[in-house]
Design a protein around this motif. Sequence first.
Motif, PDB file in Angstrom:
ATOM      1  N   GLU A 336      33.837  29.248  41.895  1.00  0.00           N
ATOM      2  CA  GLU A 336      33.801  29.079  40.444  1.00  0.00           C
ATOM      3  C   GLU A 336      34.016  27.620  40.060  1.00  0.00           C
ATOM      4  OE1 GLU A 336      35.995  31.831  38.149  1.00  0.00           O
ATOM      5  OE2 GLU A 336      35.401  33.585  39.326  1.00  0.00           O
ATOM      6  N   GLU A 340      31.036  25.239  38.097  1.00  0.00           N
ATOM      7  CA  GLU A 340      31.292  24.404  36.919  1.00  0.00           C
ATOM      8  C   GLU A 340      30.894  22.959  37.178  1.00  0.00           C
ATOM      9  OE1 GLU A 340      32.973  21.861  34.087  1.00  0.00           O
ATOM     10  OE2 GLU A 340      33.750  21.932  36.142  1.00  0.00           O
ATOM     11  N   SER A 366      33.082  38.243  37.725  1.00  0.00           N
ATOM     12  CA  SER A 366      33.907  37.432  36.841  1.00  0.00           C
ATOM     13  C   SER A 366      33.041  36.970  35.691  1.00  0.00           C
ATOM     14  CB  SER A 366      34.505  36.230  37.582  1.00  0.00           C
ATOM     15  OG  SER A 366      33.485  35.339  37.977  1.00  0.00           O
ATOM     16  N   THR A 368      32.637  33.959  34.786  1.00  0.00           N
ATOM     17  CA  THR A 368      31.895  32.771  35.214  1.00  0.00           C
ATOM     18  C   THR A 368      30.567  33.152  35.860  1.00  0.00           C
ATOM     19  OG1 THR A 368      33.975  31.580  35.563  1.00  0.00           O
ATOM     20  CG2 THR A 368      32.018  30.716  36.657  1.00  0.00           C
ATOM     21  N   THR A 372      27.170  32.579  33.690  1.00  0.00           N
ATOM     22  CA  THR A 372      26.341  31.519  34.275  1.00  0.00           C
ATOM     23  C   THR A 372      24.952  32.048  34.609  1.00  0.00           C
ATOM     24  OG1 THR A 372      28.323  30.463  35.192  1.00  0.00           O
ATOM     25  CG2 THR A 372      26.205  29.817  36.116  1.00  0.00           C
ATOM     26  N   GLU A 440      40.575  35.647  30.253  1.00  0.00           N
ATOM     27  CA  GLU A 440      39.440  35.159  31.038  1.00  0.00           C
ATOM     28  C   GLU A 440      38.396  34.521  30.132  1.00  0.00           C
ATOM     29  OE1 GLU A 440      36.410  36.890  34.460  1.00  0.00           O
ATOM     30  OE2 GLU A 440      36.756  38.038  32.623  1.00  0.00           O
ATOM     31  N   TYR A 444      37.036  30.703  30.576  1.00  0.00           N
ATOM     32  CA  TYR A 444      35.622  30.401  30.786  1.00  0.00           C
ATOM     33  C   TYR A 444      35.094  29.468  29.701  1.00  0.00           C
ATOM     34  CZ  TYR A 444      30.582  30.878  30.885  1.00  0.00           C
ATOM     35  OH  TYR A 444      29.239  30.600  30.903  1.00  0.00           O
ATOM     36  N   HIS A 448      33.146  25.834  29.964  1.00  0.00           N
ATOM     37  CA  HIS A 448      31.701  26.044  29.995  1.00  0.00           C
ATOM     38  C   HIS A 448      31.039  25.940  28.628  1.00  0.00           C
ATOM     39  CE1 HIS A 448      31.196  27.463  34.240  1.00  0.00           C
ATOM     40  NE2 HIS A 448      32.492  27.663  34.108  1.00  0.00           N
TER      41      HIS A 448
END
Length: 585
Positions: A336, A340, A366, A368, A372, A440, A444, A448
Amino acid sequence: MAEAGTGFLEQLKSCIVWSWTYLWTVWFFIVLFLVYILRVPLKINDNLSTVSMFLNTLTPKFYVALTGTSSLISGLILIFEWWYFRKYGTSFIEQVSVSHLRPLLGGVDNNSSNNSNSSNGDSDSNRQSVSECKVWRNPLNLFRGAEYNRYTWVTGREPLTYYDMNLSAQDHQTFFTCDSDHLRPADAIMQKAWRERNPQARISAAHEALEINEIRSRVEVPLIASSTIWEIKLLPKCATAYILLAEEEATTIAEAEKLFKQALKAGDGCYRRSQQLQHHGSQYEAQHRRDTNVLVYIKRRLAMCARRLGRTREAVKMMRDLMKEFPLLSMFNIHENLLEALLELQAYADVQAVLAKYDDISLPKSATICYTAALLKARAVSDKFSPEAASRRGLSTAEMNAVEAIHRAVEFNPHVPKYLLEMKSLILPPEHILKRGDSEAIAYAFFHLAHWKRVEGALNLLHCTWEGTFRMIPYPLEKGHLFYPYPICTETADRELLPSFHEVSVYPKKELPFFILFTAGLCSFTAMLALLTHQFPELMGVFAKAMIDIFCSAEFRDWNCKSIFMRVEDELEIPPAPQSLHFQN
């Protein structure tokens, strides 16, 4: 005999509970029958007449005070219930009733043997719920000294909760200690330091551990039987002491990086020594496992320091090397961090390669990974996407794939879009997160959000399509669409992880408890009565006396609404209505 007596008492108690549970109506009528039989000895009619005479002598001011006081009390209860519901997500009265009154009225005990006969499906769902409500270490957590403490100095607010810091202390004890720490004085001091609650005490213990290593130890080496010499040897540095100072004492990322480099030098030496001795026994194996965790942690934090200081390519290289050197240590979720950093470099092909490896059905998901993947698919169509054009011609295959990816991500964590669309304010992410929870989502979006803004039209596509996810999810949330049903424990855990000044996002939205609605209605009704009694004391007094006479008189069954209004007219001396006029043709 004692066992027989205990069994008889338990059976008697169960019979009483059963009678109160199912035969409460019989008990109610028995009580009414006894009151009717004993009405003469108890002088119930005389007492009711006395009460009626007393209440008839009350002035309107008494009713104003009574209704006003009732309105005030119910209003205070309403305010307390609303505050308790906003903070804990449940009604205080309901919780007390379920916890204390339900067992007395025959509620089923959670520890009873009936629960052992539950179906396999229920057991599987419970295990899944417990696993999804597990708290995880945040792979992108900030530095306490250089970031969290600076926020506290500027705003005066504590970004971390005690529960979150306590979980971090448990992680440090798990990763950085072992049973043989008492053999080395510095490690013994650090073992106590990780348990300290006071930050200054932890920092002082770390300095003390480093000072012990500065003392030279004299090791006696015999050369011949008749003579010896003294060899001066330095004790190994304590890597965990440098870790603690880098995390909590360093006030900048650059200072933290220098301390982590010193920790790397000490930790690498300990790792190489324990690697050679790991097969000599369980004690050496535990030391090697501890030294491995220390080394991986140091290298990961060094990569994060490089990422913070703008050396993103160096950070990516360090993360890749770390994942190749220790491929089995997935508990740190280094991929993760890598995702990023690659998004920062706009290396979308490399991001897709990492997702192809870790976005697998057998691996835990997750936010992420899910978001993503949605960002990459949205990137292919977002620059030309238009809601008006899509409604006229329909969605193309690429647009449909992007929308499905967004729906998949939103179903996994429905809290993220509000932060990405800046509908809710962000705070510093906690050190631990709850997957599919608000914590979470904050973690994130904090890192992001810039990547979504960099892709032209991605946030517009998210804004147009994310709410459509909820039309696909069954309600109530007994079943999921692409994932397991959304766990019900996220709100409670997120309230423990996130600071009190943050408004926790709750999904699905809970309806207001019955007692809040009841107290709101009671407060409004009594306030209205108080206002009417204050404005029209005579009229309300007549109505109150008439109602008292209805309920207190022995002839209340002969009363009706017509008699009440006739008495009101007599008390207020209202002239009778004129007779109707008849017109002739």
